[in-house]
Write a protein that holds these residues in place. Structure first.
Motif, PDB file in Angstrom:
ATOM      1  N   ARG A 157      -5.479   0.015   0.045  1.00  0.00           N
ATOM      2  CA  ARG A 157      -4.637   0.165  -1.011  1.00  0.00           C
ATOM      3  C   ARG A 157      -3.625   1.439  -0.676  1.00  0.00           C
ATOM      4  O   ARG A 157      -2.591   1.789  -1.301  1.00  0.00           O
ATOM      5  N   ALA A 158      -3.821   2.234   0.693  1.00  0.00           N
ATOM      6  CA  ALA A 158      -3.037   3.143   0.947  1.00  0.00           C
ATOM      7  C   ALA A 158      -2.780   3.106   2.498  1.00  0.00           C
ATOM      8  O   ALA A 158      -3.493   2.318   3.204  1.00  0.00           O
ATOM      9  N   THR A 159      -1.466   3.725   3.084  1.00  0.00           N
ATOM     10  CA  THR A 159      -1.220   3.045   4.439  1.00  0.00           C
ATOM     11  C   THR A 159      -1.882   4.212   5.506  1.00  0.00           C
ATOM     12  O   THR A 159      -2.034   3.693   6.473  1.00  0.00           O
ATOM     13  N   ASP A 160      -2.519   5.369   5.117  1.00  0.00           N
ATOM     14  CA  ASP A 160      -3.061   6.062   5.969  1.00  0.00           C
ATOM     15  C   ASP A 160      -4.415   6.558   6.033  1.00  0.00           C
ATOM     16  O   ASP A 160      -4.691   7.771   6.346  1.00  0.00           O
ATOM     17  N   PRO A 203       0.685  -1.080   0.022  1.00  0.00           N
ATOM     18  CA  PRO A 203      -0.068  -0.064  -0.057  1.00  0.00           C
ATOM     19  C   PRO A 203       0.810   1.208  -0.056  1.00  0.00           C
ATOM     20  O   PRO A 203       1.658   1.215   0.605  1.00  0.00           O
ATOM     21  N   GLY A 204       0.212   2.240  -0.688  1.00  0.00           N
ATOM     22  CA  GLY A 204       0.999   3.516  -0.817  1.00  0.00           C
ATOM     23  C   GLY A 204       0.541   4.608  -0.292  1.00  0.00           C
ATOM     24  O   GLY A 204      -0.212   4.486   0.609  1.00  0.00           O
ATOM     25  N   GLY A 205       0.757   5.749  -0.719  1.00  0.00           N
ATOM     26  CA  GLY A 205       0.076   7.021   0.013  1.00  0.00           C
ATOM     27  C   GLY A 205      -0.872   7.535  -1.036  1.00  0.00           C
ATOM     28  O   GLY A 205      -1.367   6.891  -2.226  1.00  0.00           O
ATOM     29  N   GLY A 206      -1.199   8.748  -0.862  1.00  0.00           N
ATOM     30  CA  GLY A 206      -2.205   9.479  -1.863  1.00  0.00           C
ATOM     31  C   GLY A 206      -3.438   9.515  -1.276  1.00  0.00           C
ATOM     32  O   GLY A 206      -3.806   9.165  -0.108  1.00  0.00           O
ATOM     33  N   THR A 207      -4.235  10.367  -2.005  1.00  0.00           N
ATOM     34  CA  THR A 207      -5.652  10.640  -1.522  1.00  0.00           C
ATOM     35  C   THR A 207      -6.683   9.651  -1.937  1.00  0.00           C
ATOM     36  O   THR A 207      -6.268   8.951  -2.786  1.00  0.00           O
ATOM     37  N   PRO A 208      -7.625   9.679  -1.531  1.00  0.00           N
ATOM     38  CA  PRO A 208      -8.738   8.657  -1.828  1.00  0.00           C
ATOM     39  C   PRO A 208      -8.816   8.589  -3.569  1.00  0.00           C
ATOM     40  O   PRO A 208      -8.907   7.720  -3.897  1.00  0.00           O
TER      41      PRO A 208
END
Length: 157
Positions: free
Chosen positions: A56-59, A26-31
């Motif tokens: 799919r995203a870490t945070d 999983p990476g970063g990024g906005t929804p």
């Protein structure tokens, strides 16, 4: 000049797809960025879409996904691929609208008995318009208001 062709195996294709969609790491990024990489998140059940994006995203949390949908308006919930409800990036909505409008019409996936007649459609649309005039309703409130105005229409004809 020689030509070389590469053979892509199912395993390699699936590995690339899962990696690109953030399922391996999983990476970063906005929804909206996460959804754009999918390129859409199935949202027939909103909690499933929230989970799909969050994995799919870490945070990202479901609150982030809901904020992108209802507050920031960077996601839109609409009919997308396969005619089912999806989350799409708002920035890509014109692209999706154009692409989906190119699909052939006349194919209806529902059984004949599950469809409304043109007269029933007009009655329901008029009831929706009347119910929403000057009102902000939840989906359940709108449903009740439409039934109140249009009656319980028989869908079997």
């Amino acid at each position: 000049m020689t030509s070389r062709t590469a053979t892509v195996t199912w395993t390699a294709a699936n590995a690339r797809r899962t990696a690109r969609q953030g399922l391996v790491s999983p990476g970063g990024g906005t929804p909206a960025e996460v959804v754009a990489a999918l390129p859409a998140a199935h949202a027939q059940v909103l909690s499933a879409a929230e989970l799909s994006v969050g994995l799919r995203a870490t945070d990202l949390t479901r609150t982030d996904v809901r904020g992108a949908l209802w507050k920031d308006r960077t996601l839109v919930k609409t009919f997308g691929p396969r005619g089912t409800v999806h989350l799409l990036p708002m920035a890509e909505l014109p692209l999706w609208t154009g692409a989906l409008s190119a699909l052939p019409t006349g194919r209806n996936p529902f059984a004949k008995d599950a469809r409304m007649t043109p007269e029933q459609v007009e009655t329901v649309l008029a009831a929706i318009g009347d119910a929403l005039t000057g009102a902000e309703l939840t989906a359940d409130e709108l449903s009740d208001a439409v039934v109140e105005r249009a009656g319980a229409l028989s869908l079997i004809h």
